[in-house]
Design a protein around this motif. Structure first.
Motif, PDB file in Angstrom:
ATOM      1  N   THR A  15     -43.124  19.889  78.380  1.00 26.18           N
ATOM      2  CA  THR A  15     -42.638  20.509  79.614  1.00 26.18           C
ATOM      3  C   THR A  15     -41.155  20.171  79.745  1.00 26.18           C
ATOM      4  OG1 THR A  15     -43.048  18.594  81.029  1.00 26.18           O
ATOM      5  CG2 THR A  15     -44.894  20.151  80.705  1.00 26.18           C
ATOM      6  N   ILE A  16     -40.491  20.859  80.627  1.00 18.93           N
ATOM      7  CA  ILE A  16     -39.071  20.585  80.862  1.00 18.93           C
ATOM      8  C   ILE A  16     -38.874  19.122  81.239  1.00 18.93           C
ATOM      9  CG2 ILE A  16     -37.114  21.085  82.393  1.00 18.93           C
ATOM     10  CD1 ILE A  16     -38.160  24.008  82.483  1.00 18.93           C
ATOM     11  N   GLY A  19     -37.850  16.455  78.638  1.00 16.38           N
ATOM     12  CA  GLY A  19     -36.522  16.466  78.017  1.00 16.38           C
ATOM     13  C   GLY A  19     -35.824  15.124  77.971  1.00 16.38           C
ATOM     14  N   TYR A  38     -29.016  18.099  78.022  1.00 16.26           N
ATOM     15  CA  TYR A  38     -29.192  19.457  78.520  1.00 16.26           C
ATOM     16  C   TYR A  38     -29.925  20.325  77.501  1.00 16.26           C
ATOM     17  CZ  TYR A  38     -28.019  24.193  80.007  1.00 16.26           C
ATOM     18  OH  TYR A  38     -28.093  25.507  80.370  1.00 16.26           O
ATOM     19  N   LEU A  41     -33.666  19.941  77.649  1.00 17.49           N
ATOM     20  CA  LEU A  41     -34.235  20.622  78.814  1.00 17.49           C
ATOM     21  C   LEU A  41     -34.352  22.119  78.548  1.00 17.49           C
ATOM     22  CD1 LEU A  41     -32.181  18.879  81.656  1.00 17.49           C
ATOM     23  CD2 LEU A  41     -34.544  18.393  80.984  1.00 17.49           C
ATOM     24  N   LEU A  42     -33.279  22.694  78.030  1.00 17.34           N
ATOM     25  CA  LEU A  42     -33.268  24.117  77.724  1.00 17.34           C
ATOM     26  C   LEU A  42     -34.275  24.455  76.627  1.00 17.34           C
ATOM     27  CD1 LEU A  42     -31.729  26.646  78.610  1.00 17.34           C
ATOM     28  CD2 LEU A  42     -30.095  26.192  76.777  1.00 17.34           C
ATOM     29  N   TRP A  43     -34.356  23.583  75.617  1.00 22.09           N
ATOM     30  CA  TRP A  43     -35.291  23.815  74.511  1.00 22.09           C
ATOM     31  C   TRP A  43     -36.726  23.925  75.031  1.00 22.09           C
ATOM     32  CZ3 TRP A  43     -33.576  24.211  69.433  1.00 22.09           C
ATOM     33  CH2 TRP A  43     -34.589  24.450  68.505  1.00 22.09           C
ATOM     34  N   PHE A  44     -37.094  23.000  75.912  1.00 24.18           N
ATOM     35  CA  PHE A  44     -38.469  22.998  76.395  1.00 24.18           C
ATOM     36  C   PHE A  44     -38.725  24.087  77.426  1.00 24.18           C
ATOM     37  CE2 PHE A  44     -38.703  18.315  75.086  1.00 24.18           C
ATOM     38  CZ  PHE A  44     -39.002  18.688  73.791  1.00 24.18           C
ATOM     39  N   ARG A  45     -37.676  24.632  78.005  1.00 28.02           N
ATOM     40  CA  ARG A  45     -37.866  25.819  78.835  1.00 28.02           C
ATOM     41  C   ARG A  45     -38.157  27.031  77.958  1.00 28.02           C
ATOM     42  NH1 ARG A  45     -33.236  29.333  81.576  1.00 28.02           N
ATOM     43  NH2 ARG A  45     -33.140  29.894  79.379  1.00 28.02           N
ATOM     44  N   ASP A  46     -37.397  27.177  76.858  1.00 26.81           N
ATOM     45  CA  ASP A  46     -37.466  28.388  76.048  1.00 26.81           C
ATOM     46  C   ASP A  46     -38.373  28.297  74.826  1.00 26.81           C
ATOM     47  OD1 ASP A  46     -35.685  29.512  77.821  1.00 26.81           O
ATOM     48  OD2 ASP A  46     -33.930  29.168  76.554  1.00 26.81           O
ATOM     49  N   ALA A  48     -41.083  25.794  74.288  1.00 29.70           N
ATOM     50  CA  ALA A  48     -42.222  24.881  74.427  1.00 29.70           C
ATOM     51  C   ALA A  48     -43.389  25.314  73.554  1.00 29.70           C
ATOM     52  CB  ALA A  48     -42.659  24.785  75.884  1.00 29.70           C
ATOM     53  N   THR A  66     -39.662  19.603  67.648  1.00 31.55           N
ATOM     54  CA  THR A  66     -39.071  20.825  68.188  1.00 31.55           C
ATOM     55  C   THR A  66     -39.019  21.865  67.083  1.00 31.55           C
ATOM     56  OG1 THR A  66     -36.834  19.985  67.754  1.00 31.55           O
ATOM     57  CG2 THR A  66     -37.696  19.695  69.987  1.00 31.55           C
TER      58      THR A  66
END
Length: 167
Positions: A15-16, A19, A38, A41-46, A48, A66
């Motif tokens: 999840t975000i 991160g 950052y 965070l972005l990786w797990f938004r887009d 996951a 990842t």
């Protein structure tokens, strides 16, 4: 499939909120090129769906993977980074995360092969992906992808490992 070690309770999608812990694991690994907080965070938004985290029975992160699907070949999963906390190393957790992630994507019918890059000095990753290919009875091809001189700082060359087709 790899058997999960006795301390691992859960491997699943990140999840975000994971991160910051993933950034710390990457930084403490001593092997990975650490991305900005950052970026995780972005990786797990887009991404996951194409990544995984391992938690212990208390919910603390013990490792992460990842990955992303190649835009020009969506049946190929590119593993960007994989790391396990110091206490969890050497117990098969990295392999278990790879197995979980590829099984999840294959069950959705969207995965045929896997790619990653590894520098010559990273023997642990070399062994991890060789073992993965053997477990999945898949061929492994290795070729130079990024020569050292392409990097703006001191960096070993990166070799592309192609594993597949996955069975």
């Amino acid at each position: 499939m790899t058997t999960l070690t006795e301390y691992t309770e859960y491997i699943g999608e990140p999840t975000i909120a994971d991160g910051p812990a993933v950034w710390r694991i990457a930084r403490e690994s001593g092997k990975l090129d650490v991305n900005s907080p950052y970026s995780y965070l972005l990786w797990f938004r887009d991404f996951a769906q194409t990544s995984a985290v391992a938690r212990d029975d208390n919910g603390a992160l013990k490792g992460f993977t990842t990955g992303y699907r190649r835009p020009d070949r969506p049946d190929v999963l590119v593993i960007w980074q994989i790391a396990v906390t110091g206490a969890g190393r050497g117990r098969g957790l990295a392999g278990a995360m790879l197995d979980h992630l590829t099984h999840r994507l294959r069950a959705q019918g969207i995965l045929r092969s896997l790619e990653t890059t590894i520098s010559p000095g990273n023997t642990a990753s070399q062994q991890l992906f060789l073992s993965f290919a053997e477990r999945h009875r898949a061929s492994l091809k290795r070729e130079l992808l990024f020569p050292a001189e392409l990097f703006p700082d001191a960096h070993e060359p990166e070799y592309l490992y192609r594993i597949g087709p996955l069975r």
